[in-house]
Design an enzyme around this catalytic site. Structure first.
Site, PDB file in Angstrom:
ATOM      1  N   ASP A 194      -1.705   2.950   3.342  1.00 40.64           N
ATOM      2  CA  ASP A 194      -0.721   1.879   3.534  1.00 40.64           C
ATOM      3  C   ASP A 194       0.486   2.402   4.287  1.00 40.64           C
ATOM      4  OD1 ASP A 194       0.901  -0.315   3.346  1.00 40.64           O
ATOM      5  OD2 ASP A 194       1.063  -0.324   1.176  1.00 40.64           O
ATOM      6  N   HIS A 207       2.024  -2.909  10.273  1.00 39.07           N
ATOM      7  CA  HIS A 207       3.302  -2.213  10.174  1.00 39.07           C
ATOM      8  C   HIS A 207       3.110  -0.697  10.177  1.00 39.07           C
ATOM      9  CE1 HIS A 207       3.617  -1.073   5.766  1.00 39.07           C
ATOM     10  NE2 HIS A 207       2.710  -1.997   5.632  1.00 39.07           N
ATOM     11  N   HIS A 221       1.173   3.384  -2.890  1.00 32.34           N
ATOM     12  CA  HIS A 221       2.637   3.580  -2.828  1.00 32.34           C
ATOM     13  C   HIS A 221       3.130   4.850  -3.537  1.00 32.34           C
ATOM     14  CE1 HIS A 221       4.029  -0.803  -1.744  1.00 32.34           C
ATOM     15  NE2 HIS A 221       3.204  -0.297  -0.859  1.00 32.34           N
ATOM     16  N   GLU A 252       8.244  -3.227   6.781  1.00 31.36           N
ATOM     17  CA  GLU A 252       7.448  -4.216   6.048  1.00 31.36           C
ATOM     18  C   GLU A 252       7.601  -3.989   4.552  1.00 31.36           C
ATOM     19  OE1 GLU A 252       3.759  -5.688   3.929  1.00 31.36           O
ATOM     20  OE2 GLU A 252       4.650  -3.696   3.990  1.00 31.36           O
ATOM     21  N   GLU A 253       7.635  -2.693   4.170  1.00 29.90           N
ATOM     22  CA  GLU A 253       7.645  -2.358   2.745  1.00 29.90           C
ATOM     23  C   GLU A 253       8.869  -2.915   2.026  1.00 29.90           C
ATOM     24  OE1 GLU A 253       5.183  -1.477   1.316  1.00 29.90           O
ATOM     25  OE2 GLU A 253       3.927  -0.173   2.538  1.00 29.90           O
ATOM     26  N   ASP A 260      -2.942  -4.767   7.501  1.00 29.80           N
ATOM     27  CA  ASP A 260      -1.951  -3.900   6.860  1.00 29.80           C
ATOM     28  C   ASP A 260      -2.689  -2.587   6.582  1.00 29.80           C
ATOM     29  OD1 ASP A 260      -0.300  -2.651   4.898  1.00 29.80           O
ATOM     30  OD2 ASP A 260       0.702  -4.540   4.510  1.00 29.80           O
TER      31      ASP A 260
END
Ligand SMILES: *[C@@H]1O[C@H](CO)[C@@H](O)[C@H](O)[C@H]1NC(C)=O
Ligand SMILES: *[C@@H]1O[C@H](CO)[C@@H](O)[C@H](O)[C@H]1NC(C)=O
Ligand SMILES: *[C@@H]1O[C@H](CO)[C@@H](O)[C@H](O)[C@H]1NC(C)=O
Ligand SMILES: *[C@@H]1O[C@H](CO)[C@@H](O)[C@H](O)[C@H]1NC(C)=O
Length: 702
Positions: free
Chosen positions: A357, A347, A507, A394-395, A423
């Site tokens: 990420d 993604h 994140h 995706e998140e 990922d």
């Protein structure tokens, strides 16, 4: 630079030979794909990552649409025809947040600023205002006040401990820490415990180097005091308003009420907070001192359970809006079997800058594309079609990949050979593979051909087994990334690979290019290694005449899981596991038989047999589909795979036989004839699925 040197010289010698003769075999191109001197380029990976992470690019934003254009134009530049498939989906953004702690007198109220600060010499300071305010996607809006109760990691077991301690969570605001279970389940468990809201902090003991540690990013890799782990708290997959069908223009949608009744969106407000704020709140929780394994690190205050005396007021307002998301799809058409697909996916959307990420994976994906272009220029064409997917949103809950799989369900289930996901390509050191078990052999074989990025004198395989004699391969039962729709919804063999396990700035605003360059992968060799392994697996799946699947590994894995189940039910005299063991026996026989056929066919090498090749490949391809069941798991109809799916109380959890396990969990609590009967029913269902799978492998009608 990255491969085993001997391989290069062999490759070059073979390549000279083939200049003299005709078309080289596929294996020649496969070793070429790995050869550094000819193909691998860490500079171009670094450039892709740098460009993709110049500014925050959350799903639904202009910045992420521009990132999609970058991926399209890069694939085009690598001669891979690509297009954008967009969907209109329900996304969620924060509008306002206030968090106030009222300690007992004489202390005055504390108003938290809820800001992640720019760091010294932060090259992204000028775009820091584009970072979305810290929030939980799809969190319920509300203005709530209550005494604080500390609930550890917020798992079912943690609430059991609280109950034993006589702590009443009803009407309180829970304070949990991240790290053991999926955040959506943290919120759901708090709701079931009757908390009115929940705050989740990133404890320093898990993300800050364990405490007693005075440094953090940018000096060291650890999460800074004000760092916050943003993320979704949605418990389903795909757009919440279109469960099971694609969010195409003008499609049917559930109303807000129906979405709430669906049970996958949270029903109480929540907010993620930093460890500094978590500690501040903790100082004003009284009551009993929490158990040792509930405590923080060296510099943390003593953690007590509460409730109160500190009182929290959380006022959160979010908006849920339909926004356009964009999947980028690139296609290299197969020369001989264009209707058989090997899919690579990663993604693109990120909570903030997304250097780990997910754009370490995007950079690796573009590196695979670049090398495939080089192979094409040297005359290679894949036997089967290779599809390169770059997913969006995706998140938020695997939205882009799920909508695409739901839209193309029948074509995908009749044509996809395997789905290979990456990922985060790199979080740090150490190979972390996951796969459905028929891909184990391919994964291990590939790891034996790629150099360990952290030690030039060995392969990835050698470093992998250095600590663990039997290389551990995780399974795809969690819902952690975009493989979920492929594996768990429609039964496609899948794999997921990366380097490194958890990383501290996960994140947060600090997941940026500087973190990657300093701590994640300074020389971009791990990225290159992921590209090598990922591409090599795809090449073999696309090019080998007979699909490189080994179902004996699957049979052993099923046996192992059934053995664990038997152990779990050791004192139970009601549940009969015989049908399960019998179905696995049948499956094992079928796997040996097809393995034998495969060997004979590979030995015979006759082109007149090509229909026979296709026939055996179809059996190998379709076997995984037989593990799915139209009805899906009890109460979770979207999860159709009866062997691999998330466990009910932790979306990250990766249980085998999830339906049986959920039923056991339920029966243990309620302990009635009926609940144990439903355990037996789930055992029968799994046994039937495994029997179906062995019939497909056998390829003969009954
Ligand atoms: C590697 O990539 C960079 C940037 O794309 C390019 O300038 C360089 O020529 C490449 N090196 C090789 C050896 O292909
Ligand atoms: C917990 O507190 C709520 C509200 O204060 C009350 O209604 C409930 O009975 C309490 N539960 C227990 C088990 O004490
Ligand atoms: C690198 O690999 C070699 C060969 O497996 C091994 O002997 C050596 O100990 C490894 N070096 C490190 C630093 O792990
Ligand atoms: C690429 O790797 C080589 C050694 O393997 C290293 O010397 C070089 O600095 C790396 N380039 C980048 C851009 O990291």
């Amino acid at each position: 630079m990255f491969n085993v040197p001997i391989l290069s010289s062999i490759t070059i010698t073979i390549s000279l030979l083939y200049l003299l003769i005709s078309t080289p075999p596929k294996s020649y191109y496969h070793s070429l794909f790995l050869s550094d001197s000819l193909l691998s380029n860490n500079t171009s990976i670094e450039n892709h990552l740098f460009t993709l992470t110049k500014r925050p690019h959350i799903a639904g934003s202009q910045a992420n649409a521009e990132a999609a254009q970058y991926v399209v134009s890069t694939l085009t530049c690598y001669n891979i025809p690509s297009h954008v498939r967009s969907y209109d989906v329900l996304l969620s953004y924060p509008l306002s947040r206030t968090l106030v702690l009222t300690p007992p007198l004489p202390y005055s109220p504390i108003v938290f600023n809820l800001k992640q600060e720019v760091y010294k010499d932060d090259p992204y300071a000028n775009v820091a205002d584009q970072v979305t305010d810290t929030f939980h996607a799809y969190a319920k809006s509300g203005d709530i006040t209550g005494q604080v109760v500390y609930v550890n990691y917020g798992s079912i077991e943690d609430y059991e401990v609280l109950e034993q301690m006589g702590v009443n969570v009803t009407g309180a605001i829970a304070l949990a820490r991240y790290g053991r279970i999926y955040r959506g389940d943290i919120v759901e468990n708090a709701y079931h415990a009757r908390a009115v809201g929940i705050l989740v902090f990133t404890d320093r003991i898990d993300y800050g180097g364990g405490g007693g540690h005075a440094k953090w990013f940018p000096e060291e890799k650890w999460m800074p005091p004000c760092g916050v782990q943003v993320g979704t708290v949605f418990n389903g997959a795909g757009d919440p308003t279109t469960p099971g069908w694609p969010s195409t223009g003008g499609c049917e949608r559930l109303s807000d009420d129906e979405v709430e009744k669906g049970g996958d969106v949270p029903l109480i407000p929540s907010l993620p907070i930093s460890w500094a704020d978590g500690y501040e709140i903790m100082k004003f929780i009284g009551g009993e001192v929490a158990n040792d394994d509930w405590q923080g690190g060296k510099d943390a205050p003593v953690y007590r359970i509460g409730p109160g005396p500190g009182i929290i007021n959380l006022n959160y307002k979010g908006e849920q809006v339909i926004r356009t998301i964009e999947n980028v799809i690139g296609v290299i058409e197969g020369a001989e079997e264009p209707d058989r697909y090997v899919i690579l996916g990663n993604h693109r959307d990120a909570w903030t800058f997304g250097a780990v990420d997910p754009n370490s994976g995007t950079a690796a994906l573009l590196e695979v594309a670049r090398r495939l272009d080089e192979l094409q220029m040297k005359g290679w064409k894949p036997r089967r079609t290779i599809i390169i997917c770059n997913w969006d949103a995706e998140e938020y809950g695997l939205v882009g990949s799920t909508e695409w799989v739901e839209e193309n369900r029948e074509l995908l289930s009749s044509r996809v050979v395997a789905y290979l996901n990456v990922d985060c390509a790199v979080k740090g050191a150490g190979f972390q593979p996951f796969a459905t078990p028929q891909l184990d052999e391919l994964l291990i074989g590939s790891a034996k051909q790629v150099q360990d990025p952290d030690n030039a004198s060995q392969t990835i395989y050698q470093s992998w087994i250095a600590n663990d004699k039997n290389p551990a391969i995780g399974r795809l039962g969690g819902a952690g990334s975009d493989y979920a729709a492929f594996v768990q919804h429609i039964g496609i063999p899948g794999a997921d690979v990366s380097f490194g396990q958890g990383y501290p700035v996960y994140h947060s605003m600090y997941d940026d290019f500087i973190w990657m360059k300093k701590f994640g992968d300074p020389l971009f060799r791990r990225h290159a290694a992921v590209a090598s392994l990922w591409g090599l697996m795809a090449l073999q799946l696309a090019d080998n005449e007979i699909l490189p699947f080994n179902y004996l590994s699957y049979a052993y894995e099923l046996q192992k899981c059934a053995g664990d189940l038997k152990d779990e039910l050791i004192n139970n005299e009601v549940i009969i596991l015989t049908p399960l063991f019998e179905s696995i026996e049948k499956f094992k026989k079928a796997a040996s038989k097809v393995d034998q056929e495969k060997k004979e066919m590979e030995a015979s090498k006759s082109n007149s047999m090509s229909w026979k090749v296709r026939e055996i490949n179809d059996r190998l391809m379709m076997t995984e589909r037989a593990f799915t069941d139209g009805e899906g798991l009890p109460g979770r109809p979207w999860s159709k795979h009866l062997i691999y799916a998330p466990s009910k109380h932790d979306d990250y959890g990766s249980n085998a036989f999830p339906g049986i396990n959920d039923a056991i969990e339920n029966a243990k609590i309620i302990n009635s004839t009926e609940t144990w009967q439903s355990v037996q029913h789930e055992v029968w269902r799994v046994s039937r699925a495994i029997t179906h799978a062995s019939l497909v492998l056998n390829g003969a009608l009954t």
